[in-house]
Design a protein around this motif. Structure first.
Motif, PDB file in Angstrom:
ATOM      1  N   ARG A  56     -24.073  18.958  13.408  1.00 31.76           N
ATOM      2  CA  ARG A  56     -23.337  18.700  14.647  1.00 31.76           C
ATOM      3  C   ARG A  56     -22.159  17.748  14.425  1.00 31.76           C
ATOM      4  O   ARG A  56     -21.140  17.826  15.128  1.00 31.76           O
ATOM      5  N   LEU A  57     -22.280  16.869  13.455  1.00 31.29           N
ATOM      6  CA  LEU A  57     -21.245  15.875  13.180  1.00 31.29           C
ATOM      7  C   LEU A  57     -19.902  16.515  12.843  1.00 31.29           C
ATOM      8  O   LEU A  57     -18.839  15.947  13.116  1.00 31.29           O
ATOM      9  N   LEU A  58     -19.906  17.717  12.277  1.00 37.42           N
ATOM     10  CA  LEU A  58     -18.678  18.361  11.812  1.00 37.42           C
ATOM     11  C   LEU A  58     -17.643  18.523  12.917  1.00 37.42           C
ATOM     12  O   LEU A  58     -16.438  18.431  12.669  1.00 37.42           O
ATOM     13  N   ASN A  59     -18.101  18.783  14.151  1.00 39.08           N
ATOM     14  CA  ASN A  59     -17.180  19.170  15.217  1.00 39.08           C
ATOM     15  C   ASN A  59     -16.891  18.073  16.231  1.00 39.08           C
ATOM     16  O   ASN A  59     -16.129  18.281  17.171  1.00 39.08           O
ATOM     17  N   ILE A  60     -17.477  16.886  16.071  1.00 39.81           N
ATOM     18  CA  ILE A  60     -17.258  15.799  17.036  1.00 39.81           C
ATOM     19  C   ILE A  60     -15.849  15.236  16.885  1.00 39.81           C
ATOM     20  O   ILE A  60     -15.392  14.961  15.781  1.00 39.81           O
ATOM     21  N   ASP A  61     -15.167  15.065  18.033  1.00 37.15           N
ATOM     22  CA  ASP A  61     -13.816  14.496  17.983  1.00 37.15           C
ATOM     23  C   ASP A  61     -13.616  13.329  18.945  1.00 37.15           C
ATOM     24  O   ASP A  61     -12.579  12.673  18.931  1.00 37.15           O
ATOM     25  N   LEU A  62     -14.597  13.051  19.808  1.00 38.82           N
ATOM     26  CA  LEU A  62     -14.446  11.999  20.809  1.00 38.82           C
ATOM     27  C   LEU A  62     -15.245  10.758  20.379  1.00 38.82           C
ATOM     28  O   LEU A  62     -16.465  10.692  20.557  1.00 38.82           O
ATOM     29  N   PHE A  63     -14.524   9.797  19.822  1.00 36.22           N
ATOM     30  CA  PHE A  63     -15.130   8.563  19.339  1.00 36.22           C
ATOM     31  C   PHE A  63     -14.477   7.358  20.014  1.00 36.22           C
ATOM     32  O   PHE A  63     -13.341   7.431  20.485  1.00 36.22           O
ATOM     33  N   HIS A  64     -15.203   6.261  20.004  1.00 39.09           N
ATOM     34  CA  HIS A  64     -14.586   4.983  20.369  1.00 39.09           C
ATOM     35  C   HIS A  64     -14.841   3.979  19.250  1.00 39.09           C
ATOM     36  O   HIS A  64     -15.898   3.962  18.635  1.00 39.09           O
ATOM     37  N   LYS A  65     -13.836   3.142  19.008  1.00 35.02           N
ATOM     38  CA  LYS A  65     -13.991   2.065  18.031  1.00 35.02           C
ATOM     39  C   LYS A  65     -14.801   0.945  18.667  1.00 35.02           C
ATOM     40  O   LYS A  65     -14.689   0.693  19.862  1.00 35.02           O
ATOM     41  N   GLN A 118     -14.121  15.580  13.090  1.00 37.89           N
ATOM     42  CA  GLN A 118     -12.775  15.987  13.464  1.00 37.89           C
ATOM     43  C   GLN A 118     -11.805  14.817  13.587  1.00 37.89           C
ATOM     44  O   GLN A 118     -10.585  15.013  13.527  1.00 37.89           O
ATOM     45  N   TYR A 119     -12.298  13.607  13.756  1.00 41.33           N
ATOM     46  CA  TYR A 119     -11.408  12.453  13.900  1.00 41.33           C
ATOM     47  C   TYR A 119     -11.099  11.791  12.555  1.00 41.33           C
ATOM     48  O   TYR A 119      -9.942  11.492  12.253  1.00 41.33           O
ATOM     49  N   GLU A 120     -12.112  11.578  11.745  1.00 45.57           N
ATOM     50  CA  GLU A 120     -11.923  10.893  10.460  1.00 45.57           C
ATOM     51  C   GLU A 120     -11.608  11.854   9.322  1.00 45.57           C
ATOM     52  O   GLU A 120     -11.138  11.430   8.267  1.00 45.57           O
ATOM     53  N   GLY A 121     -11.901  13.143   9.518  1.00 45.48           N
ATOM     54  CA  GLY A 121     -11.845  14.052   8.389  1.00 45.48           C
ATOM     55  C   GLY A 121     -12.988  13.733   7.448  1.00 45.48           C
ATOM     56  O   GLY A 121     -14.126  13.524   7.871  1.00 45.48           O
ATOM     57  N   ILE A 122     -12.690  13.644   6.170  1.00 39.64           N
ATOM     58  CA  ILE A 122     -13.715  13.250   5.198  1.00 39.64           C
ATOM     59  C   ILE A 122     -13.952  11.747   5.307  1.00 39.64           C
ATOM     60  O   ILE A 122     -13.020  10.947   5.294  1.00 39.64           O
TER      61      ILE A 122
END
Length: 423
Positions: free
Chosen positions: A147-156, A65-69
């Motif tokens: 599960r990766l499809l719906n993740i939106d909470l990331f940190h760099k 959800q954060y990077e898209g493709i």
């Protein structure tokens, strides 16, 4: 007499040539079979082998959800390049955040007998907040990571890591990692400590990990030591120590992580799988390095709007970013019913599932900018999967009940696809 001798000599020569040709043919066939086996083994672990470089299939294409493709290329050199040194790297691009991520590293083998390697890597990438990576995990490759499809909470994170890996025995693998990281959450977050708000921070940490597979069988192959038969239980243990004021480290904390996997029964018949996971963070630990409980549900009003793909070992009714803990425990039981043999090729399988999570958090008020609950009262869900209905696809139904039951009945239900393919 001379003619008869010549005839016998020709006959013997012909027989010898035929035998030699047959032996050569069998040798070539055996060699081709071995090459095909090793090729499939490489593909099964996520590598496409070439002469000097094995391309890593994990980096080809993903979505979140954060990077898209997210797409790119990467890999590692193989033994034909060098048996003492290796180079590994990757570069990927996210089309939604419009940013390149990359890693470059290399390793030097210190001992062939114990498969001891010293590795150095520099990485600029993303990591899911609240996730725990066991550094001793065998390489796990999936053609599709649901599960990766719906993740939106990331940190760099920008990380420089020095790693020592050592095979104590075929059954016991150890790794020691020392890393310095710059952390920058991609969401609105600040960790409050001693009157200071940390929206970005530096971590200097050492990680010691062990993986013990006492009942597995291993064999030396061209690809190295390979597990040829999985034995259970398997155990993973990891100790993490973050140091304050060491190479600009901001926080001092300790983490202890443990996981064990049991399988009881016969995979060709009825069998049960039990997974126990626990973790504890002690000290000044930001949310990035705490624990979620493997949630896999998106916040949509209708059941069909939440229809996606079930994970392999995730809580299907738990919403993303709903719970975080600094100490937690999860229990998962899967009972696999013997496949129904409808036809020789159509053999759907029913799997009964129960999951339980318990957690807690000290100093929850230190985490600012994000709202979440804890798992003090125990989280429970149960359901089933009906797998292998069509080309690896199946269906799952899961129901949330107990202390964290939601007022709206439909919000407690997860109805999803399953997808299982193995080489």
């Amino acid at each position: 007499m001379l003619k008869r001798s010549i005839f016998l000599l020709l006959l013997l020569s012909s027989s010898f040539v035929s035998s030699q040709s047959l032996a050569e043919h069998q040798l070539v066939t055996a060699s081709d079979t071995l090459k095909k086996h090793l090729f499939l083994k490489s593909i099964g672990t996520g590598y496409f082998p070439t002469k000097y470089f094995n391309f890593d299939l994990r980096y080809l294409i993903k979505f979140n959800q954060y990077e898209g493709i997210r797409t790119g290329i990467g890999g590692v050199t193989n033994n034909d390049f060098s048996e003492k040194y290796r180079i590994n790297s990757y570069v990927v691009y996210g089309f939604r955040d419009n940013r390149f991520k990359y890693s470059i590293g290399g390793g030097m083998r210190l001992s062939e007998n114990t498969n001891t390697w010293l590795n150095l890597a520099y990485t600029d990438d993303l990591q899911e907040t609240g996730s725990t990576k066991y550094i001793t995990d065998d390489r796990v490759f999936q053609f599709f990571e649901p599960r990766l499809l719906n993740i939106d909470l990331f940190h760099k994170h920008v990380t420089t890591a020095l790693t020592l890996e050592h095979q104590i025995s075929d059954h016991l693998l150890s790794k020691l990692d020392f890393a310095v990281s710059d952390i920058d959450p991609t969401y609105n977050y600040a960790y409050v400590l001693n009157g200071k708000n940390y929206s970005t921070f530096n971590l200097t940490a050492g990680i010691l990990g062990f993986q013990w597979s006492p009942f597995s069988r291993f064999k030396e192959t061209i690809l190295g030591t390979q597990e040829v038969k999985s034995g259970f239980p398997k155990f993973s243990f990891q100790y993490t120590k973050s140091f304050h004021d060491v190479i600009n480290g901001d926080f001092n904390f300790t983490k202890l992580d443990f996981r064990t996997i049991f399988e009881i029964g016969n995979e060709n018949s009825h069998f049960a799988q039990i997974i126990l996971v626990s973790g504890m963070a002690i000290g000044d630990t930001p949310l990035t390095h705490l624990y979620h409980a493997y949630p896999n549900n998106i916040r949509k009003e209708q059941i069909l709007q939440r229809f996606s793909v079930a994970g392999l070992n995730s809580f299907e009714t738990m919403y993303f970013n709903e719970f975080f803990s600094d100490k937690f425990f999860t229990f998962q039981l899967k009972y696999f019913i013997k496949p129904f043999q409808v036809t020789d090729r159509f053999k759907p399988q029913l799997v009964l599932i129960t999951r339980y999570a318990l957690g807690d958090m000290d100093n929850q008020d230190r985490h600012q900018g994000i709202t979440f609950d804890t798992l003090n009262y125990g989280y429970t869900e149960s359901g089933f999967e009906l797998n292998k209905l069509l080309y690896g696809f199946g269906l799952s139904f899961t129901y949330r009940y107990g202390a964290y039951y939601l007022p709206d009945f439909s919000d407690n239900i997860a109805f999803k696809f399953t997808f299982n393919v193995s080489l």
